[in-house]
Scaffold this motif. Structure first.
Motif, PDB file in Angstrom:
ATOM      1  N   ARG A 125      -0.079   2.769  -4.311  1.00 40.07           N
ATOM      2  CA  ARG A 125       1.316   2.736  -4.751  1.00 40.07           C
ATOM      3  C   ARG A 125       1.336   2.819  -6.041  1.00 40.07           C
ATOM      4  NH1 ARG A 125       0.046  -1.624  -0.934  1.00 40.07           N
ATOM      5  NH2 ARG A 125       1.682  -1.487   0.588  1.00 40.07           N
TER       6      ARG A 125
ATOM      7  N   GLN B 128       1.756   6.212   0.904  1.00 42.48           N
ATOM      8  CA  GLN B 128       1.604   4.671   1.126  1.00 42.48           C
ATOM      9  C   GLN B 128       3.232   4.289   1.430  1.00 42.48           C
ATOM     10  OE1 GLN B 128      -0.852   2.599   0.909  1.00 42.48           O
ATOM     11  NE2 GLN B 128       0.598   1.079   1.469  1.00 42.48           N
TER      12      GLN B 128
ATOM     13  N   ASP C 131      -4.595   0.451  -3.972  1.00 43.12           N
ATOM     14  CA  ASP C 131      -3.596   0.689  -2.785  1.00 43.12           C
ATOM     15  C   ASP C 131      -2.818   2.136  -2.907  1.00 43.12           C
ATOM     16  OD1 ASP C 131      -1.594   0.184  -4.453  1.00 43.12           O
ATOM     17  OD2 ASP C 131      -0.981  -1.873  -3.622  1.00 43.12           O
TER      18      ASP C 131
END
Length: 446
Positions: free
Chosen positions: A94, A273, A92
């Motif tokens: 992050r 993000q 993702d």
């Protein structure tokens, strides 16, 4: 002051050594006992100019020590710096905060007196709140103030940056942390007004915003370089004209094969993000990431084109593997993507880097690693400069011409003199240069 640094990686070790060098008593804590033993003997596990002698000097002076046990170091500390890694989380984009959270819980168990806990790691907005909550949950009696103090260290120039910063950003939510921070940095600021106190969340976001903005400048000038090639302009002239504008400045307006390293790639992804998570999409940052990824692949294609459109079975010599000079760091280095793409096209790769060979062996496969820039050029169809180490500025091109199978050079840093190389019979291609060498160079008036 008694300072404990949790984490002995790049940021932790540089910070610990520099604080010790200005007179503080510093203990660097790391869970890796083998690493602690090596550091205690003065052996630094990565290359940073001047760091190893600084570590050895301060160990000898008794101001710097290393431990795998944080019990006493934290209990005795006036300030504890959390300087563990925050790599990109798979899937993702992050920042992975597991190491920060683990450090916070471990610190909480050993705090005895009032202690300022300083987050040095690059972390998303709100992480300081999490760290404080975790410490208080783990040890409700802990008397602490949690501070965000992001680092702005350039690899290859970290000691100079630490000792002579242009600003020190400190995010605090408790006023009683302020005198501790002032005492910590007093030997460094030497009366200069460099301490900028903000809210904790503002400090956290400042670090990400700074790196994203610099990455954006890199991607911007790389796109301008492509436009220069297609219009007959010279990116060096364009960058000069841009950089002399005080609102813009010349730094990071140097075209190349794309940014890499431990900061820009992961920080831009984490910031993008964060924007998505907070209903504030950062389209410029997202575009910067996309431009940079495309750039690396485009550089491989540039090499293939100069080789007649086909590198299958051909030897390509690569000068420079680290993402920048004066470091051995290959994290997200452009060299990796370029070499992988060339190998996929069938090329045989030989490479030389003054410091990056050892880490490269764990990342790149089927590469011939050479001991000097001349050995790498033997029978090569093309020589590619990826990292602009100073040593490459004094190459003997007549010698290289004799060693190579075909005298071609792709200069991804515009480090070499195009006219000189072409006069020696090399095919040359730089970045953002007109197809034909200009008859008159434009520059500052005499």
């Amino acid at each position: 002051m008694q300072i404990t640094v949790v984490g002995s990686g790049y940021v932790g070790l540089v910070s610990g050594a520099c604080f010790a060098d200005v007179g503080h008593s510093v203990t660097c804590v790391d869970l890796d006992e083998a690493k602690v033993a090596a550091l205690s003997a003065g052996h630094v596990p990565f290359y940073e100019p001047g760091l190893e002698p600084m570590v050895a000097k301060n160990i000898k002076a008794g101001r710097l020590s290393f431990s795998a046990d944080m019990t006493q170091p934290v209990a005795n500390a006036d300030a504890v710096l959390i300087a563990v890694g925050t790599p990109t989380r798979r899937g993702d984009g992050r920042a992975e905060l597991a190491y920060v959270h683990a450090a916070a819980r471990a610190v909480a168990k050993h705090v005895r007196n009032f202690t300022v806990v300083i987050t040095k790691s690059t972390v998303p907005v709100g992480t300081g709140d999490q760290v404080e909550d975790m410490i208080r949950q783990t040890n409700p009696a802990a008397d602490i103030a949690v501070v965000s103090n992001p680092e702005f260290l350039r690899q290859g120039n970290a000691i100079e940056d630490f000792r002579h910063p242009d600003r020190i950003i400190v995010g605090i939510n408790e006023a009683r942390a302020r005198p501790v921070i002032k005492q910590l940095y007093h030997p460094i600021i030497a009366g200069r007004n460099l301490l900028i106190f903000t809210s904790r969340r503002s400090a956290e976001l400042t670090k990400y915003a700074a790196n994203a903005f610099l990455a954006m400048k890199v991607s911007f000038i790389n796109e301008i370089a492509d436009l220069c090639e297609n219009t007959g302009a010279d990116v060096r002239d364009v960058a000069l004209g841009l950089g002399l504008d005080p609102r813009i400045g010349p730094k990071f307006l140097v075209p190349g094969p794309g940014y890499g390293g431990s900061c820009f790639p992961k920080d831009t992804m984490a910031l993008a993000q964060t924007g998505r998570d907070n209903a504030s999409p950062l389209k410029l940052v997202e575009s910067t990431i996309a431009v940079n990824e495309h750039r690396k692949q485009a550089m491989a294609q540039r090499i293939i084109e100069l080789c007649g459109g086909d590198v299958d079975g051909k030897k390509i010599a690569v000068l420079g593997l680290a993402f920048k000079p004066n470091t051995d760091d290959l994290r997200e280095a452009s060299s990796i993507a370029i070499i992988n793409a060339l190998q996929l096209a069938g090329a045989k790769i030989a490479a030389f880097d003054p410091q990056g060979t050892t880490p490269a062996t764990t990342i790149l496969r089927d590469v011939e690693y050479c001991d000097d820039p001349y050995a790498v050029a033997v029978d090569a169809e093309c020589l590619v400069l990826v990292t602009e180490w100073d040593i490459f500025g004094s190459l003997e091109f007549k010698r290289l011409h004799k060693l190579m199978a075909t005298p071609r050079i792709v200069d991804l840093r515009n480090m070499f003199d195009r006219a000189e190389l072409e006069s020696l019979g090399f095919q040359y291609r730089g970045i953002g240069l007109p197809q034909r060498a200009p008859q008159m160079m434009v520059g500052l008036a005499e």
